[in-house]
Design a protein around this motif. Structure first.
Motif, PDB file in Angstrom:
ATOM      1  N   LYS A   1       2.197   1.878  -3.387  1.00 43.16           N
ATOM      2  CA  LYS A   1       1.160   2.398  -4.309  1.00 43.16           C
ATOM      3  C   LYS A   1       0.940   3.885  -4.104  1.00 43.16           C
ATOM      4  O   LYS A   1       0.821   4.655  -5.055  1.00 43.16           O
ATOM      5  CB  LYS A   1      -0.150   1.659  -4.065  1.00 43.16           C
ATOM      6  CG  LYS A   1      -0.156   0.247  -4.611  1.00 43.16           C
ATOM      7  CD  LYS A   1      -1.492  -0.416  -4.268  1.00 43.16           C
ATOM      8  CE  LYS A   1      -1.480  -1.877  -4.721  1.00 43.16           C
ATOM      9  NZ  LYS A   1      -2.741  -2.565  -4.338  1.00 43.16           N
ATOM     10  N   VAL A   2       0.910   4.279  -2.831  1.00 49.94           N
ATOM     11  CA  VAL A   2       0.678   5.717  -2.548  1.00 49.94           C
ATOM     12  C   VAL A   2       1.798   6.556  -3.139  1.00 49.94           C
ATOM     13  O   VAL A   2       1.578   7.619  -3.731  1.00 49.94           O
ATOM     14  CB  VAL A   2       0.593   5.928  -1.014  1.00 49.94           C
ATOM     15  CG1 VAL A   2       0.595   7.418  -0.683  1.00 49.94           C
ATOM     16  CG2 VAL A   2      -0.664   5.273  -0.475  1.00 49.94           C
ATOM     17  N   LYS A   3       3.043   6.112  -3.000  1.00 44.71           N
ATOM     18  CA  LYS A   3       4.186   6.839  -3.560  1.00 44.71           C
ATOM     19  C   LYS A   3       4.061   6.955  -5.073  1.00 44.71           C
ATOM     20  O   LYS A   3       4.344   7.995  -5.679  1.00 44.71           O
ATOM     21  CB  LYS A   3       5.480   6.134  -3.199  1.00 44.71           C
ATOM     22  CG  LYS A   3       5.877   6.310  -1.748  1.00 44.71           C
ATOM     23  CD  LYS A   3       7.181   5.588  -1.485  1.00 44.71           C
ATOM     24  CE  LYS A   3       7.567   5.726  -0.023  1.00 44.71           C
ATOM     25  NZ  LYS A   3       8.831   4.999   0.278  1.00 44.71           N
TER      26      LYS A   3
ATOM     27  N   LYS B   1       0.822  -1.205   0.000  1.00 40.28           N
ATOM     28  CA  LYS B   1       0.000   0.000   0.000  1.00 40.28           C
ATOM     29  C   LYS B   1       0.857   1.256   0.000  1.00 40.28           C
ATOM     30  O   LYS B   1       0.592   2.224  -0.723  1.00 40.28           O
ATOM     31  CB  LYS B   1      -0.918   0.014   1.218  1.00 40.28           C
ATOM     32  CG  LYS B   1      -2.095  -0.945   1.092  1.00 40.28           C
ATOM     33  CD  LYS B   1      -2.952  -0.890   2.335  1.00 40.28           C
ATOM     34  CE  LYS B   1      -4.128  -1.885   2.228  1.00 40.28           C
ATOM     35  NZ  LYS B   1      -4.968  -1.852   3.446  1.00 40.28           N
ATOM     36  N   LYS B   2       1.940   1.246   0.839  1.00 44.04           N
ATOM     37  CA  LYS B   2       2.821   2.415   0.885  1.00 44.04           C
ATOM     38  C   LYS B   2       3.464   2.660  -0.472  1.00 44.04           C
ATOM     39  O   LYS B   2       3.598   3.795  -0.939  1.00 44.04           O
ATOM     40  CB  LYS B   2       3.916   2.198   1.925  1.00 44.04           C
ATOM     41  CG  LYS B   2       3.398   2.305   3.352  1.00 44.04           C
ATOM     42  CD  LYS B   2       4.529   2.064   4.330  1.00 44.04           C
ATOM     43  CE  LYS B   2       4.010   2.127   5.775  1.00 44.04           C
ATOM     44  NZ  LYS B   2       5.088   1.883   6.755  1.00 44.04           N
TER      45      LYS B   2
ATOM     46  N   LYS C   1       1.318   6.919  -6.977  1.00 46.36           N
ATOM     47  CA  LYS C   1       0.241   7.866  -7.326  1.00 46.36           C
ATOM     48  C   LYS C   1       0.715   9.307  -7.201  1.00 46.36           C
ATOM     49  O   LYS C   1       0.427  10.155  -8.061  1.00 46.36           O
ATOM     50  CB  LYS C   1      -0.965   7.641  -6.422  1.00 46.36           C
ATOM     51  CG  LYS C   1      -1.759   6.395  -6.797  1.00 46.36           C
ATOM     52  CD  LYS C   1      -2.959   6.256  -5.884  1.00 46.36           C
ATOM     53  CE  LYS C   1      -3.754   4.988  -6.256  1.00 46.36           C
ATOM     54  NZ  LYS C   1      -4.943   4.830  -5.369  1.00 46.36           N
TER      55      LYS C   1
END
Length: 474
Positions: A400-402, A397-398, A404
């Protein structure tokens, strides 16, 4: 010689006593002591007096007038002979020179007897070799030869006086089947003559041994009791005389006869010998090898006392030697008993053996050293697997956030600067590079999280998310 004052000497000395103002010079200390006791005349005996007396003797011709040199020489010679004869007469019973000669002759006879008997056995062995194995005694062997002679005469001869019945039958049986050669009568005569010589010498040896025993009991009875006739006679012969032997110390008597071994040991700095001629004494012979040195030392000390008692004592009894020998035998018994007691631990109690307890340790086999591969747990619990999945999802998840955030920043830059064809190409190249970097980061994360044995199986939700990401990127 006896230390007594002569009548003529008394008269002369009585005249001198009245006029004498100085001490009298005397050549013999014993005589000086007697003169002092009887006449109250002070006497001197010293090396200076001996030198003075020697000078007077050498100048006797000039000091005494009217005496020719020939007469003086004859007088001196006669005086020397009479003195030596007097000394022999003084100890007529204690003539140790006879013992020295007797023991030397006894040793010589033993050597000659051995040589003669060996020659006789070898010589007759060519004719009848089996007889030497059957009869072991040398004197009996020679007597059988002298009585029978040729091998053929054994069948008719009677040897019951010399041999027992069994041995006689064996000799006769061996004579019939003997492997020896035939010899002439002249050869047999020479062999028989040699046998007579052996028999005569052996008889004379026994007679000489009896004579030696009698002389030793007369001259040195205490020494004979302590060490025996032969050993005592050999000690006297080795020292030269009984008086010379009495002057030796106990340590010298102990190793008398082992001079070569002593000087060899001193030269090479090794252990000195413990015994010499005294080793053949009966007391040393009956001890164990461990105590032989100790007993020989004690025996030498007591033997020296016995020698001095025999040499200088007036009594001719052997009571002192018997007493000392009894003490040595008692000491020997205590030494032997002490060695026996030491084995059992105490004097009275018997040896006690401790109980034996068998203690065995069972060792199991450790298979850890068989394999060189890294060890890891075969099975993991369900809780551990769930925790690992949760950690992997959080990290994904971390990431993916980076991704985006980076995409939004790129879109804004494109709107502001105007989009050109060339820039689009560059951005597409950059995007590909970024995609490769992101894939590489994801693979590293997954490899760190996964254990060595387990294989990570992606869930269907993750597969869908990955597909969406790829579609967006395209």
């Amino acid at each position: 010689m006896e230390g007594k004052i002569n009548k003529q000497l008394k008269k002369v000395l009585k005249k001198i006593v009245k006029e004498a103002h100085e001490p009298l010079a005397v050549a013999d200390a014993k005589l000086g002591g007697v003169i002092k006791e009887k006449l109250n005349l002070s006497c001197i005996h010293s090396p200076v007096v001996n030198e003075l007396m020697r000078g007077i003797r050498s100048q006797m011709d000039g000091l005494i007038p009217g005496v020719e040199p020939r007469e003086m020489a004859a007088m001196c010679l006669g005086l020397a002979h009479s003195l030596s004869r007097y000394r022999l007469k003084f100890s007529a019973d204690k003539v140790d020179t006879m013992i020295v000669q007797a023991i030397s002759l006894l040793d010589d006879l033993d050597k000659e007897l051995n040589n003669y008997i060996m020659r006789c056995r070898e010589w007759y062995g060519w004719h009848f070799p089996e007889l030497g194995k059957i009869i072991s005694d040398n004197l009996t062997y020679c007597k059988c030869l002298q009585k029978v002679g040729d091998r053929k005469n054994y069948a008719s001869a009677t040897l019951s006086e010399l041999l027992p019945e069994e041995v006689e039958a064996e000799v006769k049986a061996a004579a019939e089947i003997s492997m020896g050669t035939e010899v002439s009568e002249e050869d047999i005569c020479n062999i028989l003559h040699l046998c007579t010589q052996v028999i005569e010498i052996s008889e004379y040896r026994t007679q000489l041994y009896e004579y030696l025993q009698n002389r030793m009991m007369a001259i040195a009875p205490n020494v004979t009791v302590m060490v025996g006739e032969l050993v005592g006679a050999r000690l006297i012969a080795h020292a030269g005389s009984l008086l010379n032997l009495a002057k030796h110390a106990a340590s010298t008597v102990q190793i008398l006869g082992a001079e070569k071994a002593l000087f060899r040991a001193l030269k090479s700095r090794r252990d000195t010998p413990k015994y010499g001629l005294i080793y053949h004494a009966s007391l040393v012979g009956q001890t164990s090898p461990k105590h032989k040195g100790k007993i020989s030392r004690m025996l030498a000390a007591k033997t020296v006392l016995a020698i001095r008692y025999d040499a200088f004592g007036e009594d001719s009894s052997s009571a002192m030697g018997v007493e000392n020998r009894a003490k040595l035998e008692a000491r020997l018994r205590t030494l032997e008993d002490r060695g026996i007691r030491k084995i059992s631990g105490t004097g009275k109690a018997l040896a006690k053996a401790e109980k034996y307890d068998h203690k065995s340790e069972v060792k199991t086999y450790d298979p850890s050293g068989d394999s060189t591969l890294p060890t890891c747990s075969k099975k993991r619990k369900i809780e551990q697997v769930d925790k690992e999945d949760e950690i992997i999802e959080k990290k994904a998840k971390k990431a993916k956030v980076k991704i985006k955030v980076e995409e939004e920043e790129e879109e804004e830059e494109q709107e502001e600067g105007g989009v050109l064809v060339v820039e689009e190409q560059e951005t597409s190249v950059k995007k590909k590079k970024k995609k490769d970097k992101k894939k590489h980061i994801k693979e590293e994360l997954l490899s760190e999280e996964e254990p060595c044995t387990s294989t990570a199986v992606p869930s269907p939700e993750k597969k869908k998310k990955k597909k969406k990401k790829r579609e967006n990127e395209d």
